[in-house]
Motif scaffolding. Structure first.
Motif, PDB file in Angstrom:
ATOM      1  N   ARG A  78       0.839  -1.207   0.000  1.00 38.50           N
ATOM      2  CA  ARG A  78       0.000   0.000   0.000  1.00 38.50           C
ATOM      3  C   ARG A  78       0.869   1.250   0.000  1.00 38.50           C
ATOM      4  O   ARG A  78       0.588   2.215  -0.706  1.00 38.50           O
ATOM      5  CB  ARG A  78      -0.932   0.000   1.202  1.00 38.50           C
ATOM      6  CG  ARG A  78      -1.919   1.165   1.170  1.00 38.50           C
ATOM      7  CD  ARG A  78      -2.878   1.111   2.310  1.00 38.50           C
ATOM      8  NE  ARG A  78      -3.772  -0.019   2.167  1.00 38.50           N
ATOM      9  CZ  ARG A  78      -4.721  -0.323   3.046  1.00 38.50           C
ATOM     10  NH1 ARG A  78      -4.895   0.425   4.126  1.00 38.50           N
ATOM     11  NH2 ARG A  78      -5.506  -1.357   2.854  1.00 38.50           N
ATOM     12  N   GLN A  79       1.933   1.253   0.798  1.00 35.13           N
ATOM     13  CA  GLN A  79       2.841   2.394   0.802  1.00 35.13           C
ATOM     14  C   GLN A  79       3.445   2.598  -0.589  1.00 35.13           C
ATOM     15  O   GLN A  79       3.503   3.729  -1.085  1.00 35.13           O
ATOM     16  CB  GLN A  79       3.945   2.203   1.835  1.00 35.13           C
ATOM     17  CG  GLN A  79       3.471   2.352   3.258  1.00 35.13           C
ATOM     18  CD  GLN A  79       4.549   2.017   4.272  1.00 35.13           C
ATOM     19  OE1 GLN A  79       5.488   1.262   3.992  1.00 35.13           O
ATOM     20  NE2 GLN A  79       4.407   2.563   5.471  1.00 35.13           N
ATOM     21  N   ALA A  80       3.869   1.535  -1.214  1.00 35.71           N
ATOM     22  CA  ALA A  80       4.462   1.644  -2.553  1.00 35.71           C
ATOM     23  C   ALA A  80       3.444   2.198  -3.549  1.00 35.71           C
ATOM     24  O   ALA A  80       3.779   3.079  -4.356  1.00 35.71           O
ATOM     25  CB  ALA A  80       4.986   0.289  -3.017  1.00 35.71           C
ATOM     26  N   ARG A  81       2.213   1.719  -3.502  1.00 34.25           N
ATOM     27  CA  ARG A  81       1.180   2.188  -4.437  1.00 34.25           C
ATOM     28  C   ARG A  81       0.873   3.670  -4.263  1.00 34.25           C
ATOM     29  O   ARG A  81       0.658   4.375  -5.239  1.00 34.25           O
ATOM     30  CB  ARG A  81      -0.118   1.394  -4.255  1.00 34.25           C
ATOM     31  CG  ARG A  81      -0.201   0.120  -5.018  1.00 34.25           C
ATOM     32  CD  ARG A  81      -1.610  -0.449  -5.054  1.00 34.25           C
ATOM     33  NE  ARG A  81      -2.308  -0.442  -3.782  1.00 34.25           N
ATOM     34  CZ  ARG A  81      -2.229  -1.391  -2.856  1.00 34.25           C
ATOM     35  NH1 ARG A  81      -1.450  -2.441  -3.058  1.00 34.25           N
ATOM     36  NH2 ARG A  81      -2.901  -1.311  -1.731  1.00 34.25           N
ATOM     37  N   GLN A  82       0.835   4.133  -3.031  1.00 34.98           N
ATOM     38  CA  GLN A  82       0.471   5.531  -2.794  1.00 34.98           C
ATOM     39  C   GLN A  82       1.666   6.473  -2.799  1.00 34.98           C
ATOM     40  O   GLN A  82       1.536   7.631  -3.205  1.00 34.98           O
ATOM     41  CB  GLN A  82      -0.282   5.658  -1.463  1.00 34.98           C
ATOM     42  CG  GLN A  82      -1.676   5.087  -1.531  1.00 34.98           C
ATOM     43  CD  GLN A  82      -2.512   5.458  -0.319  1.00 34.98           C
ATOM     44  OE1 GLN A  82      -2.239   6.442   0.357  1.00 34.98           O
ATOM     45  NE2 GLN A  82      -3.524   4.671  -0.059  1.00 34.98           N
ATOM     46  N   ALA A  93      -3.669  13.637  -1.231  1.00 35.77           N
ATOM     47  CA  ALA A  93      -2.555  14.068  -0.373  1.00 35.77           C
ATOM     48  C   ALA A  93      -2.770  13.594   1.057  1.00 35.77           C
ATOM     49  O   ALA A  93      -1.859  13.052   1.676  1.00 35.77           O
ATOM     50  CB  ALA A  93      -2.410  15.589  -0.418  1.00 35.77           C
ATOM     51  N   TRP A  94      -3.980  13.788   1.575  1.00 32.87           N
ATOM     52  CA  TRP A  94      -4.255  13.379   2.953  1.00 32.87           C
ATOM     53  C   TRP A  94      -4.182  11.858   3.091  1.00 32.87           C
ATOM     54  O   TRP A  94      -3.655  11.344   4.082  1.00 32.87           O
ATOM     55  CB  TRP A  94      -5.598  13.905   3.430  1.00 32.87           C
ATOM     56  CG  TRP A  94      -5.802  13.572   4.868  1.00 32.87           C
ATOM     57  CD1 TRP A  94      -6.701  12.693   5.385  1.00 32.87           C
ATOM     58  CD2 TRP A  94      -5.047  14.071   5.981  1.00 32.87           C
ATOM     59  NE1 TRP A  94      -6.545  12.614   6.756  1.00 32.87           N
ATOM     60  CE2 TRP A  94      -5.547  13.451   7.145  1.00 32.87           C
ATOM     61  CE3 TRP A  94      -4.000  14.977   6.107  1.00 32.87           C
ATOM     62  CZ2 TRP A  94      -5.025  13.714   8.417  1.00 32.87           C
ATOM     63  CZ3 TRP A  94      -3.488  15.237   7.370  1.00 32.87           C
ATOM     64  CH2 TRP A  94      -4.005  14.611   8.504  1.00 32.87           C
ATOM     65  N   ASP A 131      -1.494   5.789   9.749  1.00 30.35           N
ATOM     66  CA  ASP A 131      -2.547   5.915  10.768  1.00 30.35           C
ATOM     67  C   ASP A 131      -3.796   5.147  10.358  1.00 30.35           C
ATOM     68  O   ASP A 131      -4.418   4.479  11.186  1.00 30.35           O
ATOM     69  CB  ASP A 131      -2.916   7.391  10.993  1.00 30.35           C
ATOM     70  CG  ASP A 131      -1.788   8.154  11.651  1.00 30.35           C
ATOM     71  OD1 ASP A 131      -0.963   7.529  12.360  1.00 30.35           O
ATOM     72  OD2 ASP A 131      -1.740   9.384  11.482  1.00 30.35           O
ATOM     73  N   SER A 132      -4.166   5.238   9.096  1.00 30.07           N
ATOM     74  CA  SER A 132      -5.337   4.506   8.598  1.00 30.07           C
ATOM     75  C   SER A 132      -5.132   3.004   8.715  1.00 30.07           C
ATOM     76  O   SER A 132      -6.072   2.266   9.003  1.00 30.07           O
ATOM     77  CB  SER A 132      -5.621   4.868   7.149  1.00 30.07           C
ATOM     78  OG  SER A 132      -5.925   6.219   7.018  1.00 30.07           O
TER      79      SER A 132
END
Length: 112
Positions: A21-25, A101-102, A109-110
């Motif tokens: 998920r980090q990589a995708r966003q 962005a948010w 956190d999500s």
């Protein structure tokens, strides 16, 4: 100062779903900054500090210095709360919208 330790450069080492998920966003935002400012980033897993190049830091400082007072006022909350100068600059330059962005700066956190 935030370019030195931009959130998008500090990745989880697990679980795999969070890493993905980090990589995708985050990767598209770093790629945008690379193209826009001709910078490069050191990306790591974990929280141990990594050094960003002096050229990258100087170019991002120039980008920030070029903003007017109203742009800086809009940039400040996202950067200080979210921890990412890159996401803030992308928002100010309308490369992404506020929701994206948010979502990027609040991803960890999500996840929790």
């Amino acid at each position: 100062r935030y370019a030195v330790s931009d959130l998008l450069c500090y990745r989880a080492d697990g679980p795999e779903a969070l890493v993905a998920r980090q990589a995708r966003q985050w990767d598209p935002l770093l790629q945008w900054a690379r193209r826009r400012y001709d910078v490069d980033f050191v990306v790591t897993s974990g929280v141990a500090p990594v050094d960003q190049s002096s050229d990258t830091l100087a170019r991002l400082a120039q980008a920030t210095a070029a903003l007017d007072a109203f742009q800086l006022a809009g940039l400040s909350p996202l950067v200080t709360v979210g921890g990412s100068l890159v996401a803030g600059l992308a928002l100010v330059e309308e490369a992404i919208g506020l929701d994206r962005a948010w979502a990027a700066v609040s991803l960890d956190d999500s996840w929790q």
